[in-house]
Design a protein around this motif. Sequence first.
Motif, PDB file in Angstrom:
ATOM      1  N   SER A 498       0.848  -1.196   0.000  1.00  0.00           N
ATOM      2  CA  SER A 498       0.000   0.000   0.000  1.00  0.00           C
ATOM      3  C   SER A 498       0.877   1.238   0.000  1.00  0.00           C
ATOM      4  O   SER A 498       2.006   1.219   0.496  1.00  0.00           O
ATOM      5  CB  SER A 498      -0.931   0.016   1.222  1.00  0.00           C
ATOM      6  OG  SER A 498      -0.185   0.177   2.416  1.00  0.00           O
ATOM      7  N   TYR A 520      -5.407   9.313   0.844  1.00  0.00           N
ATOM      8  CA  TYR A 520      -5.586   8.386  -0.274  1.00  0.00           C
ATOM      9  C   TYR A 520      -4.627   7.226  -0.061  1.00  0.00           C
ATOM     10  O   TYR A 520      -3.451   7.422   0.247  1.00  0.00           O
ATOM     11  CB  TYR A 520      -5.310   9.043  -1.623  1.00  0.00           C
ATOM     12  CG  TYR A 520      -5.434   8.067  -2.770  1.00  0.00           C
ATOM     13  CD1 TYR A 520      -6.674   7.718  -3.268  1.00  0.00           C
ATOM     14  CD2 TYR A 520      -4.297   7.462  -3.318  1.00  0.00           C
ATOM     15  CE1 TYR A 520      -6.804   6.791  -4.303  1.00  0.00           C
ATOM     16  CE2 TYR A 520      -4.414   6.539  -4.354  1.00  0.00           C
ATOM     17  CZ  TYR A 520      -5.667   6.210  -4.838  1.00  0.00           C
ATOM     18  OH  TYR A 520      -5.798   5.290  -5.847  1.00  0.00           O
ATOM     19  N   LYS A 521      -5.140   6.009  -0.204  1.00  0.00           N
ATOM     20  CA  LYS A 521      -4.339   4.812   0.029  1.00  0.00           C
ATOM     21  C   LYS A 521      -4.573   3.850  -1.127  1.00  0.00           C
ATOM     22  O   LYS A 521      -5.709   3.435  -1.384  1.00  0.00           O
ATOM     23  CB  LYS A 521      -4.749   4.186   1.369  1.00  0.00           C
ATOM     24  CG  LYS A 521      -3.979   2.955   1.765  1.00  0.00           C
ATOM     25  CD  LYS A 521      -4.190   2.594   3.244  1.00  0.00           C
ATOM     26  CE  LYS A 521      -5.623   2.511   3.659  1.00  0.00           C
ATOM     27  NZ  LYS A 521      -5.791   2.007   5.049  1.00  0.00           N
ATOM     28  N   SER A 522      -3.512   3.485  -1.828  1.00  0.00           N
ATOM     29  CA  SER A 522      -3.627   2.518  -2.925  1.00  0.00           C
ATOM     30  C   SER A 522      -3.129   1.157  -2.461  1.00  0.00           C
ATOM     31  O   SER A 522      -2.233   1.063  -1.614  1.00  0.00           O
ATOM     32  CB  SER A 522      -2.805   2.980  -4.139  1.00  0.00           C
ATOM     33  OG  SER A 522      -1.422   3.024  -3.819  1.00  0.00           O
ATOM     34  N   TYR A 547      -8.188   0.427  -3.431  1.00  0.00           N
ATOM     35  CA  TYR A 547      -7.887   1.765  -2.941  1.00  0.00           C
ATOM     36  C   TYR A 547      -8.791   2.085  -1.752  1.00  0.00           C
ATOM     37  O   TYR A 547      -9.819   1.442  -1.514  1.00  0.00           O
ATOM     38  CB  TYR A 547      -8.093   2.816  -4.039  1.00  0.00           C
ATOM     39  CG  TYR A 547      -9.553   3.033  -4.386  1.00  0.00           C
ATOM     40  CD1 TYR A 547     -10.323   3.983  -3.700  1.00  0.00           C
ATOM     41  CD2 TYR A 547     -10.185   2.280  -5.369  1.00  0.00           C
ATOM     42  CE1 TYR A 547     -11.672   4.167  -3.995  1.00  0.00           C
ATOM     43  CE2 TYR A 547     -11.523   2.458  -5.673  1.00  0.00           C
ATOM     44  CZ  TYR A 547     -12.265   3.401  -4.971  1.00  0.00           C
ATOM     45  OH  TYR A 547     -13.592   3.578  -5.247  1.00  0.00           O
ATOM     46  N   GLN A 549      -9.979   5.976   0.103  1.00  0.00           N
ATOM     47  CA  GLN A 549      -9.802   7.420   0.098  1.00  0.00           C
ATOM     48  C   GLN A 549     -10.904   8.062   0.931  1.00  0.00           C
ATOM     49  O   GLN A 549     -11.964   7.471   1.144  1.00  0.00           O
ATOM     50  CB  GLN A 549      -9.840   7.967  -1.328  1.00  0.00           C
ATOM     51  CG  GLN A 549     -11.147   7.696  -2.055  1.00  0.00           C
ATOM     52  CD  GLN A 549     -11.091   8.095  -3.520  1.00  0.00           C
ATOM     53  OE1 GLN A 549     -10.084   8.564  -4.017  1.00  0.00           O
ATOM     54  NE2 GLN A 549     -12.200   7.902  -4.220  1.00  0.00           N
ATOM     55  N   SER A 575     -13.860   2.886  -0.065  1.00  0.00           N
ATOM     56  CA  SER A 575     -12.865   1.828  -0.238  1.00  0.00           C
ATOM     57  C   SER A 575     -13.406   0.728  -1.137  1.00  0.00           C
ATOM     58  O   SER A 575     -14.545   0.272  -0.965  1.00  0.00           O
ATOM     59  CB  SER A 575     -12.481   1.239   1.125  1.00  0.00           C
ATOM     60  OG  SER A 575     -11.564   0.175   0.979  1.00  0.00           O
TER      61      SER A 575
END
Length: 717
Positions: A498, A520-522, A547, A549, A575
């Motif tokens: 991530s 924001y998290k991928s 993802y 966010q 998410s």
Amino acid sequence: MKTLLTFILALSATSVVTAQTFIQGIVTDTKGEALPGVNVFIEDTYDGTSSDGNGNFNFTTTEKGEKTLVVSMIGFHPSAKTINCDGTKQQHSFVLKEKIDQLNAVTITAGAMEASDVKKAVVMKPLDIVTTSGAMGDVIGALTKLPGTSTVGNDGRLFVRGGDASETNIYFDGLQVGNAYGSTASNVPTRSRFNPNLFKGSFFSTGGYSAEFGQALSSALVLNSIDMPLRNQTDLSLMSIGGDFTQTLVGERNSVTASGAFMNLAPYQSIISQNMDFEKAPSSWQAEILGRQKVGKSGLLKAFYHTEHAKVSVNQEQPGTDEVLTTSINNNYNFGNINYKQALDNGWSYYGGVSASFNQDNIGINGTQFKLTNTLNHIKGVIVKDFSDRLSVKNGLELYHSTYKEKNETSQQERSFNENTYNHFIESDYYLSKNLVFRAGLRSTYNTLLEKIWATPRASLAYKSGENSQVSFAYGQFKQLAKPEIRIQKNDLGNSESSHFILNYLYSKKGRTFRTEAFYKSYENLIRYDSASSRNLYGLNNNGSGYAQGFDFFYRDNKSLRETDFWITYSFTDSERNLNNFESKVTPGYAPKHNASVVMKRFIQALNSQLGFSYSWNSGYNYHNPNMAGEMQSTTRDYNNLSISWSYLPMPNLIIHFECSNVLGYKNEFGYQYATQPNAQGQFESLPIQQVADRFLFLGIFWTISKDKNANQLNNL
């Protein structure tokens, strides 16, 4: 004669004048701005002055020879130079650098929430854990009232910003805890294992956390134990679900705290109706001891040991059949750590230690017996060097040794793995000014089972935008191996990954704190599989992605209303992930889009009481309905929970505490469990996944005894 006298006086006056040195100049900061009010003087003399509004200064001195000219001002490093007092007119200029200290420096707050009495940006104090309505004295229960978290009532663990509970690692005095939650059956919520009164504070990161901590995709929770208690005291607790005894002994340079506790819900469940059929109600006993020893002038050695035994057995109906699934768990758990910290000369310091976790679950599922054994050993050493008040560097090494073993004791089949993970991390904080700090870090890892090396960078930046406000930004890459029960089936499964991007604003002044954050998290390389049967997953791979966010805010105020402390939290999380055996990106069932809570505590002097309430609300939880097209296409109704508490102090060292969660008895549901085969009408029958009980009632009596009579339960309100 008169002429001679006049000549002598004139010559004398000339000598006095020529013996004086005239010193002038200007003082500025590193940006070229004039500094007024700077002290300018010759060392070890009374000769000197202060700079004016334009930073200029001038004075005369009768000193002779080489001297030291010093300039100093609060908030700046002093500066000095050697001058020659030779009776001439001299020009000197100085540039002062800002002095950075804890009172005026900006701090990194992006993704971070401190719970410590010594931090400026305190969001939640340690004692909030035991006094928040609805938390029921559980560390995790209190943290679910903070931004970025979700309430998942059929689980009880910590879920952060669309991430599964396994994406959060928990540390005790900087050392990782294995199996930090009690073992439990499916859809029966668990609790964290440790007594919250052990801790002086905690550091909870919702993302973008330090390079010192790793192997977690979402967050880190660092619990720090009390260094040295104040006095000898005895604490007794008698509760509706059990009791505990704690004894603290304090010497001049050492102390020890020992406690024992037991819990048995059988008497409670015989009175209060439950939504589940417990064959054996949850019960446990535990004991722990924490010792501290001061070493030299600044060293502190701590040793902690916790042992626990727990049982539960529950019968659960299965949808579409008359079958009942009986699950029994017999858990044995041990955790211990030893840690040491020492401040050295010339800006050096050291801390580190070793921890060991052992967890064994004896599980019976409809007569089939399994034994699961998990160990985690952690060794860490860290050296910190403060090169100046602007630059600090942290350098550390770690070793993790972990084992996992599964055995079907009915069929005598077993499988296991063990591995070592070596880590090096380095992180530096550099203050460009007291208003601007930059942090950069790198964590490098080698795993013996995968025989691979990887590295994850971290970076943060914080700017003090006003006297009481600041803005922070954080970025980080994070990698995490799959859970042991998955990796044991395919040892070469790689890391899930991530990347975090976080923007934070914090305002804090005189009892009021406002905090808001966007993120924001991928996700890459998430775990997927083709099908599942019993405890086995087939077609395991790292082909998933996703993802998360959103944004959240937090407001806390203990000033506006007399004798009242309250806070308000709201989080929005969007998410989606392609994971498990889903064919598309879906919103996980543990990630509701909207989460909000309100917590209030009010102390009423006339009644010697503290009244409290909390209200938590989530939008519905997604679940998969096989009777409809698509995946995870259904949503439960909203979650609601209004909890109240009342603490009465008949004496300063005695508390009678009552608490009721979900006072209104709202029928919360967390999804539905469906039959594996359709019925005669072609429909998959279902049963709701509910709370264990509509309400939970708690009554406790807490008594503190100390020789000097100064220890009292007011500290716990």
